[in-house]
Write a protein that holds these residues in place. Sequence first.
Motif, PDB file in Angstrom:
ATOM      1  N   SER A  60     -49.397  54.520   0.855  1.00  0.00           N
ATOM      2  CA  SER A  60     -49.598  53.177   1.417  1.00  0.00           C
ATOM      3  C   SER A  60     -49.321  52.139   0.344  1.00  0.00           C
ATOM      4  CB  SER A  60     -51.039  53.002   1.909  1.00  0.00           C
ATOM      5  OG  SER A  60     -51.340  53.919   2.925  1.00  0.00           O
ATOM      6  N   GLY A  61     -48.634  51.070   0.713  1.00  0.00           N
ATOM      7  CA  GLY A  61     -48.387  49.953  -0.191  1.00  0.00           C
ATOM      8  C   GLY A  61     -49.271  48.793   0.197  1.00  0.00           C
ATOM      9  N   CYS A  62     -49.938  48.209  -0.790  1.00  0.00           N
ATOM     10  CA  CYS A  62     -50.897  47.139  -0.521  1.00  0.00           C
ATOM     11  C   CYS A  62     -50.583  45.895  -1.331  1.00  0.00           C
ATOM     12  CB  CYS A  62     -52.309  47.590  -0.894  1.00  0.00           C
ATOM     13  SG  CYS A  62     -52.853  49.024  -0.006  1.00  0.00           S
ATOM     14  N   ALA A  63     -50.932  44.761  -0.778  1.00  0.00           N
ATOM     15  CA  ALA A  63     -50.858  43.489  -1.493  1.00  0.00           C
ATOM     16  C   ALA A  63     -52.286  43.051  -1.788  1.00  0.00           C
ATOM     17  CB  ALA A  63     -50.153  42.441  -0.641  1.00  0.00           C
ATOM     18  N   PHE A  64     -52.519  42.579  -3.013  1.00  0.00           N
ATOM     19  CA  PHE A  64     -53.829  42.035  -3.351  1.00  0.00           C
ATOM     20  C   PHE A  64     -53.995  40.700  -2.642  1.00  0.00           C
ATOM     21  CE2 PHE A  64     -52.944  44.466  -7.381  1.00  0.00           C
ATOM     22  CZ  PHE A  64     -53.847  45.473  -7.130  1.00  0.00           C
ATOM     23  N   ASP A  65     -55.221  40.395  -2.216  1.00  0.00           N
ATOM     24  CA  ASP A  65     -55.469  39.106  -1.577  1.00  0.00           C
ATOM     25  C   ASP A  65     -55.175  37.961  -2.539  1.00  0.00           C
ATOM     26  OD1 ASP A  65     -56.147  40.546   0.628  1.00  0.00           O
ATOM     27  OD2 ASP A  65     -58.256  39.951   0.654  1.00  0.00           O
ATOM     28  N   ALA A  66     -55.446  38.183  -3.827  1.00  0.00           N
ATOM     29  CA  ALA A  66     -55.117  37.224  -4.885  1.00  0.00           C
ATOM     30  C   ALA A  66     -54.574  38.029  -6.056  1.00  0.00           C
ATOM     31  CB  ALA A  66     -56.366  36.447  -5.298  1.00  0.00           C
ATOM     32  N   PRO A  67     -53.576  37.513  -6.764  1.00  0.00           N
ATOM     33  CA  PRO A  67     -53.041  38.263  -7.903  1.00  0.00           C
ATOM     34  C   PRO A  67     -54.151  38.621  -8.896  1.00  0.00           C
ATOM     35  CG  PRO A  67     -51.657  36.369  -7.430  1.00  0.00           C
ATOM     36  CD  PRO A  67     -52.889  36.231  -6.577  1.00  0.00           C
TER      37      PRO A  67
END
Length: 155
Positions: free
Chosen positions: A85-92
């Motif tokens: 799974s690839g995820c994006a952080f809500d904030a860097p």
Amino acid sequence: MQKQPAIPVSTSPDGRRSAPRYALRLTASGAAADNAFSVCIRSISTTGLAFEADPPLARDVRAEIDLPGLGATAVTVVWQNGNLSGCAFDAPIPASVVSATRLKGYPESGEFAVSAPMILTAERRRWRGTVRLAIAIGAGLGAWALAIGGVAALI
């Protein structure tokens, strides 16, 4: 022994990646919708990460992943392929957290690369701090005893 610096996995020629990512293997814990799970982080950048989980998380699921030096970090799954799974952080996240994660993990490729079963075995065999301290003190005392014994033999 100092770990060798890793070269970023990719910065994507088509410009889709906003930050360099680094390949590694690190077991971590996560939680989504009151379900706790374990993951193996496979790559990380300041803007997101990829991990393996069984069962995998579906696209658009919000979760929290424990990262070294930061703790529970909110992510959103943006893609899923098999158990990956690839995820994006809500904030860097800070670059220092990426570095801490890389230092805690195992290299994905190169001279020091290990397989996933080796990671799990190494995690189980990691000694507690008190055991490591006792070994260090014992080694220091042994070195002094050898030095004193060597000097006494010369006299």
